[in-house]
Motif scaffolding. Structure first.
Motif, mmCIF file in Angstrom:
data_model
loop_
_atom_site.group_PDB
_atom_site.id
_atom_site.type_symbol
_atom_site.label_atom_id
_atom_site.label_comp_id
_atom_site.label_asym_id
_atom_site.label_seq_id
_atom_site.Cartn_x
_atom_site.Cartn_y
_atom_site.Cartn_z
ATOM 1 N N PHE A 3 0.709 -1.198 0.040
ATOM 2 C CA PHE A 3 -0.060 0.104 -0.156
ATOM 3 C C PHE A 3 0.968 1.281 -0.167
ATOM 4 N N LEU A 4 2.189 1.309 0.515
ATOM 5 C CA LEU A 4 2.876 2.365 0.369
ATOM 6 C C LEU A 4 3.459 2.841 -0.784
ATOM 7 N N SER A 5 3.693 1.963 -1.723
ATOM 8 C CA SER A 5 4.171 2.352 -3.089
ATOM 9 C C SER A 5 2.959 2.520 -4.007
ATOM 10 N N ALA A 6 1.731 2.301 -3.656
ATOM 11 C CA ALA A 6 0.698 2.408 -4.557
ATOM 12 C C ALA A 6 0.477 3.854 -5.065
ATOM 13 N N GLY A 7 0.477 3.908 -6.537
ATOM 14 C CA GLY A 7 0.252 5.167 -6.874
ATOM 15 C C GLY A 7 1.452 5.872 -7.544
ATOM 16 N N ILE A 8 2.752 5.386 -6.840
ATOM 17 C CA ILE A 8 3.967 5.841 -7.318
ATOM 18 C C ILE A 8 4.519 5.489 -8.633
ATOM 19 N N CYS A 9 4.933 6.382 -9.582
ATOM 20 C CA CYS A 9 5.168 6.213 -10.813
ATOM 21 C C CYS A 9 6.610 5.757 -10.976
ATOM 22 N N GLU A 157 -2.319 3.743 -14.590
ATOM 23 C CA GLU A 157 -2.515 2.073 -14.449
ATOM 24 C C GLU A 157 -2.885 1.349 -15.299
ATOM 25 N N VAL A 158 -2.100 0.536 -15.695
ATOM 26 C CA VAL A 158 -2.597 -0.362 -17.029
ATOM 27 C C VAL A 158 -2.399 -1.813 -16.355
ATOM 28 N N ASN A 159 -3.620 -2.502 -16.230
ATOM 29 C CA ASN A 159 -3.652 -3.972 -15.903
ATOM 30 C C ASN A 159 -2.806 -4.220 -14.596
ATOM 31 N N GLY A 160 -3.058 -3.271 -13.789
ATOM 32 C CA GLY A 160 -2.369 -3.429 -12.396
ATOM 33 C C GLY A 160 -0.713 -2.931 -12.126
ATOM 34 N N LYS A 161 -0.422 -2.570 -13.336
ATOM 35 C CA LYS A 161 0.839 -1.872 -13.657
ATOM 36 C C LYS A 161 1.064 -0.474 -13.751
ATOM 37 N N ILE A 162 1.942 0.211 -13.013
ATOM 38 C CA ILE A 162 1.967 1.469 -13.363
ATOM 39 C C ILE A 162 3.161 2.056 -14.269
ATOM 40 N N VAL A 163 2.594 2.680 -15.450
ATOM 41 C CA VAL A 163 3.771 2.993 -16.657
ATOM 42 C C VAL A 163 3.425 4.271 -16.886
ATOM 43 N N TRP A 164 4.417 4.890 -17.699
ATOM 44 C CA TRP A 164 4.523 6.123 -18.267
ATOM 45 C C TRP A 164 3.996 5.927 -19.797
ATOM 46 N N THR A 165 3.114 6.652 -20.442
ATOM 47 C CA THR A 165 2.648 6.535 -21.843
ATOM 48 C C THR A 165 3.901 6.858 -22.657
ATOM 49 N N PRO A 166 4.135 6.259 -23.861
ATOM 50 C CA PRO A 166 5.333 6.427 -24.771
ATOM 51 C C PRO A 166 5.415 8.024 -25.155
ATOM 52 N N LEU A 167 6.541 8.260 -25.250
ATOM 53 C CA LEU A 167 6.639 9.692 -25.992
ATOM 54 C C LEU A 167 7.112 9.532 -27.406
ATOM 55 N N ASP A 168 6.383 10.217 -28.325
ATOM 56 C CA ASP A 168 6.765 9.942 -29.635
ATOM 57 C C ASP A 168 7.439 11.338 -30.164
ATOM 58 N N MET A 169 8.930 11.445 -29.618
ATOM 59 C CA MET A 169 9.578 12.628 -29.968
ATOM 60 C C MET A 169 10.949 12.361 -29.875
ATOM 61 N N ARG A 170 11.927 12.990 -30.607
ATOM 62 C CA ARG A 170 13.263 12.840 -30.294
ATOM 63 C C ARG A 170 13.841 14.042 -30.634
#
Length: 175
Positions: A3-9, A157-170
């Motif tokens: 529960f401590l780490s819930a929501g941390i990216c 949060e996607v399927n129980g995993k916390i992720v960053w959406t991809p960034l399409d730029m360089r």
């Protein structure tokens, strides 16, 4: 521990040659002010702020601090007691910010907006991000030759995993 780490990216890979900004911050977010060069905080003053969820919506909790000119620090000492007895500063409620809040009430109520500016201080990006955080990336001048030169990443949060959406730029300065 779960529960401590819930929501941390997860850690954010920072793209090279890009500036990162955010307009809104989810509750729990902590930001820190830093006094500009040549300025210093009062002894023991805490420079951190935190976004807290309140009944009326999310709000920043500010400590009382000032950044003093180091050269004038000695001349400030006698008046410090006087400073501390003054009433804490109230957040000004201008009609403009009220109107803005009504526009996207549901979206903004749950998030803190940009923190207030403090004279002679700058604010650094958070050390930790929480679910719901949206970050804006923009290539620095000279590295914005190849589009897209800006983009957003959202912490979800996607399927129980916390992720960053991809960034399409360089960001690159080759033609």
């Amino acid at each position: 521990l779960g529960f401590l780490s819930a929501g941390i990216c997860p850690d954010l890979p920072r793209p090279e040659f890009a500036d990162v900004t955010a307009e809104m911050y989810p509750p729990q977010t902590k930001l820190y002010y830093k006094c500009d060069p040549g300025y210093d905080r009062e002894a023991g003053a805490y420079l951190g702020i935190q976004c807290k969820s309140k009944q009326q919506g999310a709000v920043w909790e500010y400590p009382l601090f000032k950044c003093f000119d180091v050269k004038n620090l000695l001349s400030v000492a006698p008046t410090m007691e006087l400073e501390l007895t003054q009433k804490p500063e109230r957040e000004p409620r201008s009609p403009a910010t009220q109107k803005q809040r009504d526009l996207s009430e549901s979206k903004q109520k749950d998030f803190c907006g940009p923190p207030k500016t403090v004279p002679h201080a700058s604010i650094s990006l958070p050390r930790k991000y929480y679910v719901g955080q949206v970050l804006h990336f923009k290539c620095q001048t000279g590295y914005d030759k190849r589009p897209p030169t800006s983009g957003n990443r959202t912490c979800k949060e996607v399927n129980g995993k916390i992720v960053w959406t991809p960034l399409d730029m360089r960001c690159t300065n080759d033609s």
